[in-house]
Design an enzyme around this catalytic site. Sequence first.
Site, mmCIF file in Angstrom:
data_model
loop_
_atom_site.group_PDB
_atom_site.id
_atom_site.type_symbol
_atom_site.label_atom_id
_atom_site.label_comp_id
_atom_site.label_asym_id
_atom_site.label_seq_id
_atom_site.Cartn_x
_atom_site.Cartn_y
_atom_site.Cartn_z
ATOM 1 N N SER A 1 0.875 -1.297 0.201
ATOM 2 C CA SER A 1 0.119 0.007 -0.048
ATOM 3 C C SER A 1 0.970 1.201 0.118
ATOM 4 O O SER A 1 2.393 1.098 0.298
ATOM 5 C CB SER A 1 -0.811 0.006 1.250
ATOM 6 N N ASP B 1 -1.236 -1.688 -3.983
ATOM 7 C CA ASP B 1 -2.414 -1.764 -3.485
ATOM 8 C C ASP B 1 -3.121 -0.252 -3.074
ATOM 9 O O ASP B 1 -2.417 0.250 -2.450
ATOM 10 C CB ASP B 1 -2.500 -2.574 -1.883
ATOM 11 N N HIS C 1 -12.316 -3.788 5.105
ATOM 12 C CA HIS C 1 -10.970 -3.876 5.398
ATOM 13 C C HIS C 1 -11.156 -4.114 7.030
ATOM 14 O O HIS C 1 -12.012 -3.677 7.634
ATOM 15 C CB HIS C 1 -10.398 -2.691 5.035
ATOM 16 N N SER D 1 -9.785 -11.021 4.479
ATOM 17 C CA SER D 1 -9.155 -11.833 5.604
ATOM 18 C C SER D 1 -10.282 -12.560 6.471
ATOM 19 O O SER D 1 -11.434 -12.222 6.621
ATOM 20 C CB SER D 1 -8.458 -10.787 6.570
HETATM 21 P P1 13P Z 1 -8.320 -7.455 5.042
HETATM 22 O O1 13P Z 1 -8.150 -6.216 5.926
HETATM 23 O O2 13P Z 1 -9.272 -8.264 4.998
HETATM 24 O O3 13P Z 1 -7.098 -8.258 5.123
HETATM 25 O O4 13P Z 1 -8.279 -6.710 3.588
HETATM 26 C C1 13P Z 1 -6.914 -6.512 3.030
HETATM 27 C C2 13P Z 1 -6.958 -5.736 1.640
HETATM 28 O O5 13P Z 1 -8.137 -5.908 0.851
HETATM 29 C C3 13P Z 1 -5.834 -5.009 1.133
HETATM 30 O O6 13P Z 1 -6.058 -4.431 -0.080
HETATM 31 O O1 G3H Z 2 -6.653 -2.254 2.281
HETATM 32 C C1 G3H Z 2 -5.661 -1.777 2.983
HETATM 33 C C2 G3H Z 2 -4.355 -2.721 3.347
HETATM 34 O O2 G3H Z 2 -4.895 -3.525 4.611
HETATM 35 C C3 G3H Z 2 -3.295 -1.795 3.399
HETATM 36 O O3 G3H Z 2 -3.485 -0.989 4.816
HETATM 37 O O4 G3H Z 2 -2.863 1.202 4.397
HETATM 38 O O5 G3H Z 2 -2.597 0.084 6.716
HETATM 39 O O6 G3H Z 2 -0.991 -0.518 4.762
HETATM 40 P P1 G3H Z 2 -2.198 -0.079 5.344
HETATM 41 ZN ZN ZN Z 3 -7.836 -3.577 -0.067
#
Ligand code: 13P
Ligand code: G3H
Ligand code: ZN
Length: 310
Positions: free
Chosen positions: A50, A83, A181, A215
Amino acid sequence: MALVTTKEMFEKSMKEHFAIGAFNVNNMEIIQGIVRAAAKENSPVILQASGSAIKYAGHNYLLKLVQVAAEENSNIPIALHLDHGADFEICKECIDGGFTSVMIDGSKYEFEENVALTKKVVDYAHSKGVVVEAELGKLAGIEDEVHVSEDDAMFTDPNQAYDFVQRTGCDSLAIAIGTSHGAYKFKGEPKLRFDILEKVKEKLPNTPIVLHGASTVIPELVNMCNEFGGNIPGAKGVPHEMLKEAGQRGVSKINVDTDLRLAMTANIRKVFKENPSEFDPRKYLGPARDCIEEVVRNKIKNVFCSSNKA
Ligand code: 13P
Ligand code: G3H
Ligand code: ZN
């Protein structure tokens, strides 16, 4: 093997009805745990970072770690994906800087603005041989720094999805069918709108579909965190059976971050609680890495069904 795009792995996933895990990475131990699992299962895998992961670890650190993982595991295809790219600039940095796939997340914008932004990224990415994931519809919960309340949650409209893909030329599409998420996905029983997935696949049979917020929030890991001093009561995710069904019904990419965070934290907490005198990082990061490998291997083998699809 050099890093690959997701093109071939997605084509195979659509033909043979399995899903590919896309796992979020922030550091060496997470990368190693994921890639060791994928290599043992002879499975394709997507490593994704990300914007905040890139800020935390540094673009080049992540890139080089992933490149080494790909070199050392040349028998399996590995893609490096951005991401939730928030704007054109971060997508361009990743496209120019060695990523093989980027997501432009325009889901926070109105439809026309999302189309225009996505198209701009697609045109640039394709000129450099990089593929693009886009998103239509809003997930409930937290998307990076954007908060979407459950009332605002907006499922993907299959007709709009068709229009969106035709107009943008994106290579894959993330849809909203009830996931969110983080560790708190459902207040009551878990439910996914497979009817929407089915309609999207009818309209877009050749477009790989992506599920974010996927997840499972593995109960054993939540319990382990709580047992060793954590405080995450009532956490709940998407059961493995539902994800397996999603893979069989046309989802090609399944995103997982929270389960890896839980695996890491539960194991570090355990070592700290049981051995308060321990201060060698290898003694707590090692078990955390092993647990990530175990979690990822189980998903690849029993949930995504991508073993031996390398
Ligand atoms: P989770 O928080 O369910 O693991 O989702 C991760 C995700 O969508 C990352 O883009
Ligand atoms: O969808 C988001 C991912 O879980 C990444 O999260 O921006 O905290 O790295 P983050
Ligand atoms: Zn996501």
